[in-house]
Enzyme design. Structure first.
Site, mmCIF file in Angstrom:
data_model
loop_
_atom_site.group_PDB
_atom_site.id
_atom_site.type_symbol
_atom_site.label_atom_id
_atom_site.label_comp_id
_atom_site.label_asym_id
_atom_site.label_seq_id
_atom_site.Cartn_x
_atom_site.Cartn_y
_atom_site.Cartn_z
ATOM 1 C CE LYS A 201 -3.709 2.253 2.482
ATOM 2 N NZ LYS A 201 -4.725 2.085 3.523
ATOM 3 N NE ARG A 211 -5.751 9.478 3.090
ATOM 4 C CZ ARG A 211 -4.466 9.734 2.915
ATOM 5 N NH1 ARG A 211 -4.040 10.987 2.884
ATOM 6 N NH2 ARG A 211 -3.601 8.740 2.778
ATOM 7 C CE LYS A 224 -3.772 8.022 6.389
ATOM 8 N NZ LYS A 224 -4.906 7.087 6.268
ATOM 9 C CD GLU A 240 5.893 -3.995 3.733
ATOM 10 O OE1 GLU A 240 5.248 -4.868 4.335
ATOM 11 O OE2 GLU A 240 6.317 -2.966 4.291
ATOM 12 C CE LYS A 255 -6.150 1.760 -0.583
ATOM 13 N NZ LYS A 255 -6.465 1.777 0.802
ATOM 14 C CB SER A 281 -11.465 7.352 -3.720
ATOM 15 O OG SER A 281 -10.281 7.799 -3.087
ATOM 16 C CE1 TYR A 319 -15.022 3.193 -3.106
ATOM 17 C CE2 TYR A 319 -13.105 3.593 -4.497
ATOM 18 C CZ TYR A 319 -13.659 3.425 -3.243
ATOM 19 O OH TYR A 319 -12.860 3.483 -2.129
HETATM 20 C C1 PBG Z 1 -7.399 3.255 5.118
HETATM 21 C C2 PBG Z 1 -7.767 3.067 3.708
HETATM 22 C C3 PBG Z 1 -7.577 4.021 2.707
HETATM 23 C C4 PBG Z 1 -8.173 3.490 1.577
HETATM 24 C C5 PBG Z 1 -8.701 2.229 1.892
HETATM 25 N N1 PBG Z 1 -8.417 1.966 3.240
HETATM 26 C C6 PBG Z 1 -7.019 5.384 2.713
HETATM 27 C C7 PBG Z 1 -5.728 5.689 3.307
HETATM 28 O O1 PBG Z 1 -4.879 4.823 3.528
HETATM 29 O O2 PBG Z 1 -5.511 6.864 3.619
HETATM 30 C C8 PBG Z 1 -8.249 4.216 0.272
HETATM 31 C C9 PBG Z 1 -9.239 3.731 -0.693
HETATM 32 C C10 PBG Z 1 -9.557 4.679 -1.778
HETATM 33 O O3 PBG Z 1 -8.932 5.746 -1.942
HETATM 34 O O4 PBG Z 1 -10.499 4.365 -2.524
HETATM 35 N N2 PBG Z 1 -6.547 2.410 5.730
#
Ligand code: PBG
Length: 329
Positions: A201, A211, A224, A240, A255, A281, A319
């Protein structure tokens, strides 16, 4: 003379009509590849709009069956719940994550009771929808504590399993959490609950609208980068994944999606484990925005999803799941 090159060799011959294109097609997308995210909110009979995610809504718990009915009708194999926690329930430790009446727990309970094993139920394990600072773990002196966070994640995982979660998806990027969660689940007789590790991730700029959807955007302090991966790296992704597989991950998530197809391909080729991709998203927003403005046409959605299949993904969190299921139909 016939030779293996032009003008006797013409690759366009195989592409001349639809039927031959279909015969030589290497990858396909089906509803079996789709996972539908569902955002949850407080209230009754509520369906609220999410900024920059046209067509995606937050639903109150009583509406969850309606949303799942539609997913089932579209033959989507799994849904994933994400909560928009009211701000007054957020704190530094994200303790609302351990409330068995929080939004995700209520959705899991209702859905498991009503649908049994007709459809998969997935939930993230991470604290960001529950913390007052928007981070995925416990914040102390501007640092996210790894081991302190894991202690909470273990409890969150067990609770979600008890509520009926089929696939637990740690998305927090703490070190060592997969092994500890597996151990706790097994100890409590949840040997059959699957672990989908967001092993790869990235600290991505594509998460903005999500968010917003879970209400962590405006409160997020800093970034983050001390736990999510640097998007310049790919060898680190292999490390990882190797670690999470050793710790007991059943499934691996990469992701975001489209900017990371190279990572999906590498992981798939190297580990031969089911790899899921998350079309996040920001990717959704870009594509829907361009479609609404008629910059690109609707078929771009299908094309974007096929790219994941080509890279080697087994399934895609998107989505667009319902739209594309209709399209495939
Ligand atoms: C949180 C999480 C995030 C997403 C899924 N789980 C956001 C982040 O890590 O800040 C993002 C999914 C998306 O943007 O559609 N752990």
């Amino acid at each position: 003379m016939i030779t293996g090159r032009y003008p006797s060799l013409r690759l366009r011959r195989n592409r001349k009509y639809s039927w031959t294109r279909r015969l030589i097609r290497e990858n396909d997308l089906s509803v079996n590849d789709l996972i539908l995210p569902i955002f949850l909110t407080d209230g009754i009979n509520k369906k609220s709009i999410i900024k920059n995610m046209p067509g995606v809504y937050r639903y109150s718990i009583d509406m969850v069956p309606k949303v799942i009915d539609k997913a089932l009708k579209n033959k989507i194999p799994m849904v994933a719940f994400f909560p928009h926690t009211p701000f007054n329930r957020k704190n530094n430790l994200g303790t609302e994550s351990l409330n068995e009446n929080n939004l995700v727990c209520r959705a899991l309970k209702i859905a498991k009771k009503k649908y049994k094993n007709e459809i998969g139920l997935m939930a993230d394990v991470a604290l960001d929808p529950y913390t007052s600072h928007g981070h995925d773990g416990v914040l102390k002196k501007n640092y996210i504590l790894n081991d302190e966070t894991i202690k909470i994640l273990i409890k969150q995982s067990l609770l979600q399993a008890q509520m009926g979660c089929d696939v637990i998806a740690p998305s927090d990027m703490m070190d060592g959490r997969i092994g500890k969660i597996r151990k706790e689940l097994d100890k409590n007789n949840f040997q059959n609950v699957q672990l989908l590790s967001y092993a790869v991730k990235y600290a991505s700029n594509f998460y903005g609208p999500f968010r917003n959807a879970v209400g962590s955007k405006s409160i997020l302090r800093g970034n983050k980068k001390s736990y999510q991966m640097d998007f310049s790296n790919s060898e680190e992704a292999i490390r990882e994944v190797a670690l999470d597989i050793k710790e007991g991950a059943d499934l691996i998530m990469v992701k975001p999606g489209m900017p990371y197809l190279d990572i999906i391909k590498t992981i798939k080729e190297k580990f031969k484990i089911p790899v899921f991709a998350y079309q996040v998203s920001g990717e959704y927003s870009l594509i829907t925005n361009a479609i609404q403005k008629k910059i690109i046409n609707q078929n771009a959605i299908f094309e974007s999803l096929i790219s994941f299949k080509r890279a080697g993904a087994n399934a895609i969190v998107t989505y667009f799941a319902n739209d594309v299921a209709n399209f495939l139909d």
